[in-house]
Design a protein around this motif. Structure first.
Motif, PDB file in Angstrom:
ATOM      1  N   ASP A 259      25.407  14.441  10.806  1.00 25.58           N
ATOM      2  CA  ASP A 259      24.895  15.567   9.903  1.00 25.58           C
ATOM      3  C   ASP A 259      26.044  16.048   9.609  1.00 25.58           C
ATOM      4  O   ASP A 259      27.266  16.050   9.927  1.00 25.58           O
ATOM      5  CB  ASP A 259      23.647  15.822  11.494  1.00 25.58           C
ATOM      6  CG  ASP A 259      22.683  15.791  11.024  1.00 25.58           C
ATOM      7  OD1 ASP A 259      21.870  16.441  10.239  1.00 25.58           O
ATOM      8  OD2 ASP A 259      21.703  15.266  12.852  1.00 25.58           O
ATOM      9  N   ALA A 260      25.188  17.702   8.603  1.00 30.71           N
ATOM     10  CA  ALA A 260      26.391  18.439   7.823  1.00 30.71           C
ATOM     11  C   ALA A 260      27.212  18.961   8.813  1.00 30.71           C
ATOM     12  O   ALA A 260      28.765  18.753   8.166  1.00 30.71           O
ATOM     13  CB  ALA A 260      25.350  19.519   7.237  1.00 30.71           C
TER      14      ALA A 260
ATOM     15  N   ARG B  25      20.962  17.816   8.717  1.00 33.74           N
ATOM     16  CA  ARG B  25      21.452  18.083   7.467  1.00 33.74           C
ATOM     17  C   ARG B  25      20.617  18.330   6.500  1.00 33.74           C
ATOM     18  O   ARG B  25      18.988  17.387   6.680  1.00 33.74           O
ATOM     19  CB  ARG B  25      21.820  16.633   6.494  1.00 33.74           C
ATOM     20  CG  ARG B  25      22.589  16.857   5.123  1.00 33.74           C
ATOM     21  CD  ARG B  25      22.804  15.323   4.671  1.00 33.74           C
ATOM     22  NE  ARG B  25      21.593  14.786   3.893  1.00 33.74           N
ATOM     23  CZ  ARG B  25      21.098  13.480   3.389  1.00 33.74           C
ATOM     24  NH1 ARG B  25      22.459  12.674   3.636  1.00 33.74           N
ATOM     25  NH2 ARG B  25      20.038  12.823   3.281  1.00 33.74           N
TER      26      ARG B  25
END
Length: 366
Positions: A225-226, A188
């Motif tokens: 995270d993304a 991210r």
């Protein structure tokens, strides 16, 4: 385990990528989503446009939505004031409360809104706050805790701090979760350095970080995270909260040994100096009516998984994980070898604790 992924509408991923992430996670049996709606870099126009669609997709899969709650997020959701019922109607099922809420307010929320779960900040909640909540008759069945993640390098917490926090929360019956980063997927923004709870996890594999958190007493794990990879989501789905899972390279082709290695084991209470001894392995072999013949009777380095063969008489079937390197013995087969990073998990297999293996050669053995 109630593990989860993270979604950040209006940040790194397109709407289509976030929808695909939800579908993939649901396909692996992961039914929790953490989201934060007050990241400064967020495109608020995109967030307002996409958030409802993401909630709908999550609702189709009966997924729990966990959201940070702060005054800054309310206008983004079309709310003028903090209203738990309105948040629930939008599809947010768990409120993560951090600064700005007193213990009296938190206790009141657990009693007045039984349809919501309340999530505390596991990294900052003190014993004093927990005791105040108990004194205020908070419904602890509605309370859980989630550690922070830390985008900037060098700011993640230590293993010692996490363990102390987990023990503190568990004493009050509060289940605890923590975050792991994605190493191989999209990290991210804006820093792109991963979002771990533990600083030690910043650059290790998601699989190892997740299994380490379970070994440290975490009840659930969230990928922070993304856009993690499918392998990373699969690693999360394979976690078991009742045991330490060790990855190893399978060295034996013997059917009896392979079958024995598929079982979960318990470390014996009478702890040996040189090895972790499995409590159930000899009875399991006897129950199966199998025999272990001499094979791969090599030297035994640290992390070797050994099984005593028929030459050891009544010890046949004894399974050990070697703590101190030992020479070859014609009575003992070396059936597998722990991966180098998994040697770090051996100290957590304390007397009475369960453990099992994941093998590289044969991924259906867990």
């Amino acid at each position: 385990m109630e593990n989860g992924i993270s979604i950040y509408p209006g940040l790194d991923n397109t709407l289509e990528e976030n929808l695909q992430l939800i579908e993939m996670a649901a396909g692996y049996g992961i039914h929790r989503i953490f989201t934060s709606l007050h990241i400064p870099e967020t495109d608020t126009t995109a967030l307002k446009r996409e958030f409802g669609l993401l909630l709908q997709a999550a609702h189709r899969h009966d997924m729990e939505i966990i959201s940070d709650v702060s005054p800054a997020m309310l206008p983004l959701l079309g709310l003028k004031e903090f209203n738990p019922s309105a948040l629930r109607m939008l599809g947010i099922t768990t409120l993560r409360l951090d600064d700005g809420f007193s213990w009296q307010e938190i206790a009141g929320l657990t009693r007045r809104y039984p349809e919501l779960r309340i999530q505390l900040n596991a990294s900052t909640t003190t014993s004093s706050v927990l005791q105040h909540l108990r004194d205020a008759n908070a419904d602890f069945s509605r309370i859980e805790a989630l550690h922070n993640f830390y985008p900037r390098r060098g700011t993640g917490i230590s293993e010692e701090a996490l363990v102390h926090a987990n023990i503190r929360l568990h004493r009050f019956g509060v289940r605890v979760s923590a975050f792991v980063p994605s190493r191989d997927g999209r990290r991210r923004s804006p820093l792109g350095d991963g979002l771990p709870t533990l600083e030690d996890h910043r650059d290790v594999s998601t699989s190892f970080a997740s299994r380490h958190l379970v070994a440290l007493g975490c009840d659930a794990v969230f990928l922070a995270d993304a856009l993690p990879t499918e392998d990373e989501i699969a690693a999360l789905a394979a976690l078991k909260n009742d045991r330490v899972i060790l990855k190893a390279r399978l060295l034996t082709s013997d059917a009896a040994e392979r079958q024995l290695l598929t079982h979960p084991f318990t470390a014996r209470l009478d702890e040996a100096r040189d090895a972790i001894r499995a409590q159930e392995s000899r009875p399991l072999l006897k129950q199966a009516g199998s025999a272990i013949h001499p094979d791969h009777t090599d030297k035994r380095p640290i992390g070797a998984v050994t099984i005593d063969n028929e030459k050891y008489g009544r010890y046949m079937g004894e399974l050990q994980i070697i703590r101190r390197a030992q020479p070859a013995d014609p009575r003992t087969n070396v059936a597998a070898q722990l991966l180098p990073e998994d040697l770090q998990l051996m100290p957590y297999i304390t007397p009475g604790r369960k453990f099992s293996f994941q093998f590289l050669e044969q991924t259906d053995i867990i």
